[in-house]
Design an enzyme around this catalytic site. Structure first.
Site, mmCIF file in Angstrom:
data_model
loop_
_atom_site.group_PDB
_atom_site.id
_atom_site.type_symbol
_atom_site.label_atom_id
_atom_site.label_comp_id
_atom_site.label_asym_id
_atom_site.label_seq_id
_atom_site.Cartn_x
_atom_site.Cartn_y
_atom_site.Cartn_z
ATOM 1 N N ASP A 289 -5.517 -4.333 43.471
ATOM 2 C CA ASP A 289 -5.327 -5.459 42.546
ATOM 3 C C ASP A 289 -6.675 -5.923 41.995
ATOM 4 O OD1 ASP A 289 -2.413 -5.739 43.343
ATOM 5 O OD2 ASP A 289 -3.430 -5.994 45.256
ATOM 6 N N HIS B 43 -0.088 -9.227 47.972
ATOM 7 C CA HIS B 43 0.004 -8.017 47.140
ATOM 8 C C HIS B 43 1.440 -7.916 46.632
ATOM 9 C CE1 HIS B 43 -0.304 -4.028 45.560
ATOM 10 N NE2 HIS B 43 0.697 -3.643 46.322
#
Ligand code: NAX
Length: 324
Positions: free
Chosen positions: A159, A187
């Site tokens: 990410d 996440h």
């Protein structure tokens, strides 16, 4: 010559591992002079495929590979492991609710947490990649009472790297020119990629891109990047996930000047109370990390952080019976 480092990788026959194993064997994670012993875990139906992967590793004649084996027994895979990369997980099947997915994976990660506790090197570092990564990591560490919770983390580096890539493209810059960018929380699609403190070549990012793009485009693009890759490729992120796992473990062990994103046990920093694995801005040195304190959070940031924290607390509720 250095002593080999034992690296245990679960889900060894999966698509992320098909990149990860070979890059580790080539020295990308621990350096070009660090031998490794690769200890690969799979479930019984995937052992033939795992054998094929190991045949290919052998066929590469990697100078750094000083041992290689595959097994379906966690206690063998994690024996004396210095580094544990928990990639294997049960994917979401058709008609499966999120709570079913949490439960199915909770069983896997409680077994693996116990095996790591009992068999891995006492100072092992554990990175959970398999989804839902944050809560799987929480379950693993809860089942490893002899180890410090700070030996466990969940992967947010993909990410983080996705955020760097998007900001660099928009600001017509390069990822290496960007500092102080990080991703908060889970996440999942509630994660909060934050550029409010980021600098692009020393200039505040929000002077390089407009706030509307940040709120309306950048955040959703990063949050939904995994789904966009599946739409485009017909398969989920694999090489980029492997690359992120290598980046995170390398920086954790060897240290890094930059501020990075890592999901670690919440300790009250930024008002996130313990009990969940939350991604914070961190700095790493010699196998340790420190949550970087002091970034001001405005109302917008605080509401995004609250949303992702709420999701992690509800994931925790769903698996509470497996937490010690
Ligand atoms: P694959 O389905 O290709 O491979 C997973 C492998 O794990 C399979 O070979 C399976 O047999 C094995 N496995 C299942 N249960 C196991 C167990 N109990 N012990 C050992 N092995 C087991 O998935 P892949 O694309 O490699 O992705 C692996 C995991 O990473 C998934 O959970 C995926 O959702 C997750 N991801 C996490 C990311 C992150 O940033 N944290 C990004 C990429 C990825 O989506």
């Amino acid at each position: 010559m250095k002593q080999p480092v034992r690296v245990a990788i679960t889900g060894g026959a999966g698509q992320i591992s098909y990149s990860l194993i070979f890059r580790i064997a080539a020295g990308d994670m621990l350096g070009p002079d660090q031998p490794v012993i690769l200890q690969l875990l799979e479930i019984p139906p995937a052992l033939d495929a795992l054998n094929g992967v190991m045949m290919e590793v052998t066929d590469c004649a990697f100078p750094l590979v000083h041992g290689l084996f595959g097994t379906d027994k966690p206690e063998e895979a994690f024996a004396d492991a210095d580094i544990c990369l928990l990639v294997g997980a049960k994917p979401r099947g058709q008609g499966m609710e999120r709570s079913d997915l949490l439960k199915a994976n909770a069983d896997i990660f409680s077994v693996q947490g116990k095996a790591i506790n009992d068999k891995a090197a006492p100072d092992a570092r554990v990175l959970v990649v398999g989804n839902p990564a944050n809560t799987n990591a929480l379950i693993a560490l809860s089942n490893a009472p002899d180890m410090a919770p700070t030996q466990f983390s969940a992967m947010m580096r993909l990410d983080h790297n996705r955020s760097l890539g998007q900001l660099a493209l928009k600001a017509d810059s390069h990822v290496t020119d960007i500092d102080n960018l990080f991703v908060w929380g889970n996440h999942s699609s509630t994660q909060f990629p934050d550029i409010q403190h980021a600098l692009v070549g020393g200039t505040p990012a929000l002077e390089c891109v407009d706030r509307d793009w940040y709120e309306q485009s950048f955040i959703p693009i990063v949050q939904k990047r995994g789904a966009a890759i599946i739409d485009a490729r017909g398969a989920s992120s694999a090489a980029s996930a492997a690359s992120a796992a290598i980046d995170q473990m390398r920086d954790w062990i060897q240290g890094s000047q930059s501020i990075l994103s890592m999901a670690v046990p919440a300790d009250g920093s930024y008002g996130i109370e313990p009990g969940i694995m939350f991604s914070f801005p961190v700095q790493c040195r010699d196998g340790e990390y420190e949550i970087v304190q002091g970034f001001e959070l405005d109302d917008f940031a605080r509401s995004k952080i609250n949303e992702t924290e709420k999701e992690l607390r509800s994931e925790r509720e769903a698996v509470a019976h497996l937490l010690s």
